[in-house]
Design a protein around this motif. Structure first.
Motif, PDB file in Angstrom:
ATOM      1  N   CYS A  45       0.848  -1.190   0.000  1.00 56.39           N
ATOM      2  CA  CYS A  45       0.000   0.000   0.000  1.00 56.39           C
ATOM      3  C   CYS A  45       0.883   1.239   0.000  1.00 56.39           C
ATOM      4  O   CYS A  45       1.827   1.341   0.794  1.00 56.39           O
ATOM      5  CB  CYS A  45      -0.909   0.022   1.227  1.00 56.39           C
ATOM      6  N   GLU A  46       0.563   2.162  -0.871  1.00 59.62           N
ATOM      7  CA  GLU A  46       1.280   3.438  -0.940  1.00 59.62           C
ATOM      8  C   GLU A  46       0.641   4.416   0.047  1.00 59.62           C
ATOM      9  O   GLU A  46      -0.560   4.325   0.326  1.00 59.62           O
ATOM     10  CB  GLU A  46       1.205   4.006  -2.350  1.00 59.62           C
ATOM     11  N   ARG A  66      -5.938  -4.182  -7.600  1.00 59.46           N
ATOM     12  CA  ARG A  66      -5.448  -2.867  -7.193  1.00 59.46           C
ATOM     13  C   ARG A  66      -6.643  -2.155  -6.585  1.00 59.46           C
ATOM     14  O   ARG A  66      -7.668  -1.965  -7.252  1.00 59.46           O
ATOM     15  CB  ARG A  66      -4.918  -2.119  -8.415  1.00 59.46           C
ATOM     16  N   TYR A  67      -6.520  -1.773  -5.311  1.00 61.48           N
ATOM     17  CA  TYR A  67      -7.661  -1.255  -4.580  1.00 61.48           C
ATOM     18  C   TYR A  67      -7.376   0.150  -4.065  1.00 61.48           C
ATOM     19  O   TYR A  67      -6.383   0.373  -3.360  1.00 61.48           O
ATOM     20  CB  TYR A  67      -7.999  -2.173  -3.396  1.00 61.48           C
ATOM     21  N   TYR A 125      -2.665  -0.524   9.831  1.00 59.81           N
ATOM     22  CA  TYR A 125      -2.288   0.381   8.747  1.00 59.81           C
ATOM     23  C   TYR A 125      -3.530   1.021   8.120  1.00 59.81           C
ATOM     24  O   TYR A 125      -3.568   2.225   7.874  1.00 59.81           O
ATOM     25  CB  TYR A 125      -1.482  -0.350   7.671  1.00 59.81           C
ATOM     26  N   LEU A 126      -4.538   0.201   7.861  1.00 64.67           N
ATOM     27  CA  LEU A 126      -5.737   0.704   7.185  1.00 64.67           C
ATOM     28  C   LEU A 126      -6.526   1.692   8.039  1.00 64.67           C
ATOM     29  O   LEU A 126      -7.148   2.615   7.508  1.00 64.67           O
ATOM     30  CB  LEU A 126      -6.641  -0.455   6.769  1.00 64.67           C
ATOM     31  N   THR A 127      -6.514   1.523   9.359  1.00 62.92           N
ATOM     32  CA  THR A 127      -7.252   2.429  10.243  1.00 62.92           C
ATOM     33  C   THR A 127      -6.418   3.623  10.664  1.00 62.92           C
ATOM     34  O   THR A 127      -6.954   4.578  11.212  1.00 62.92           O
ATOM     35  CB  THR A 127      -7.740   1.691  11.504  1.00 62.92           C
ATOM     36  N   THR A 131       0.388   7.383   6.453  1.00 58.26           N
ATOM     37  CA  THR A 131       1.446   8.297   6.015  1.00 58.26           C
ATOM     38  C   THR A 131       2.674   7.549   5.526  1.00 58.26           C
ATOM     39  O   THR A 131       3.509   8.124   4.833  1.00 58.26           O
ATOM     40  CB  THR A 131       1.850   9.240   7.172  1.00 58.26           C
ATOM     41  N   ASP A 132       2.805   6.290   5.900  1.00 60.28           N
ATOM     42  CA  ASP A 132       3.921   5.457   5.444  1.00 60.28           C
ATOM     43  C   ASP A 132       3.390   4.387   4.497  1.00 60.28           C
ATOM     44  O   ASP A 132       2.198   4.138   4.424  1.00 60.28           O
ATOM     45  CB  ASP A 132       4.615   4.768   6.636  1.00 60.28           C
TER      46      ASP A 132
END
Length: 181
Positions: A45-46, A66-67, A125-127, A131-132
């Protein structure tokens, strides 16, 4: 055991070469099949960007999806629903998207804590603020490597024997033609 007559040696070795070639083909096909199992799952994830889910084998790689950030609904740990009595439950992390559920692991695991830890990493990460970048993977290719390599090695060995018998067939035919007046 007697050797075949000189006039039939090329025929006997040709039959042997054909038989060993036919024996080698299933081993080679199964070797490629096992080495081609897409058993590694990568989620990248970007920051503030899309997440890309890919799966790969020892022979190649393909993108599963790709989501965009709004397409990802969350992560859950799926539990097997075995109909056998006394079967131990098995678990696998899954990514929930607007396009459906995508597994984040090729194989199911008996260790719920392991599957939950993987899902928690992605969920955090998703919640979070995103930023990274995130790059997580689950690699289950070791089993397919052992089996696929074993089939391939046996297939190549039998193929080499078939090619050796083919060379003997050609040598016998040359000798038979030279002996024929």
């Amino acid at each position: 055991m007697r050797a075949p007559p000189a006039s039939r040696r090329s025929r006997a070795t040709a039959i042997g070469a054909t038989a060993f070639l036919m024996l080698a083909l299933p081993f080679l096909v199964l070797g490629v099949f096992f080495l081609g199992q897409m058993a590694r799952m990568d989620l990248r994830c970007e920051p503030q960007g899309p997440c890309v889910l890919t799966r790969s084998s020892w022979l190649g790689e393909e993108e599963v999806g790709r989501y965009a950030p709004q397409d990802v609904r969350g992560v859950e740990v799926a539990r097997s629903r075995s109909t056998r009595s006394g079967a131990a439950p098995i678990f696998r992390p899954q990514l929930q998207t607007t396009h459906g559920v995508q597994p984040l692991a090729y194989q199911w695991t008996e260790d719920e804590a392991e599957a939950q830890a993987f899902a928690d990493t992605v969920r955090r990460y998703l919640t979070g603020p995103r930023t990274d970048a995130l790059a997580v993977f689950r690699d289950d290719r070791q089993a397919s490597l052992r089996v696929g390599a074993a089939f391939t090695v046996v297939g190549l060995g039998v193929l080499a024997l078939s090619l050796w018998l083919l060379s003997r067939t050609l040598a016998h035919r040359k000798a038979e033609r030279a002996a024929t007046p």
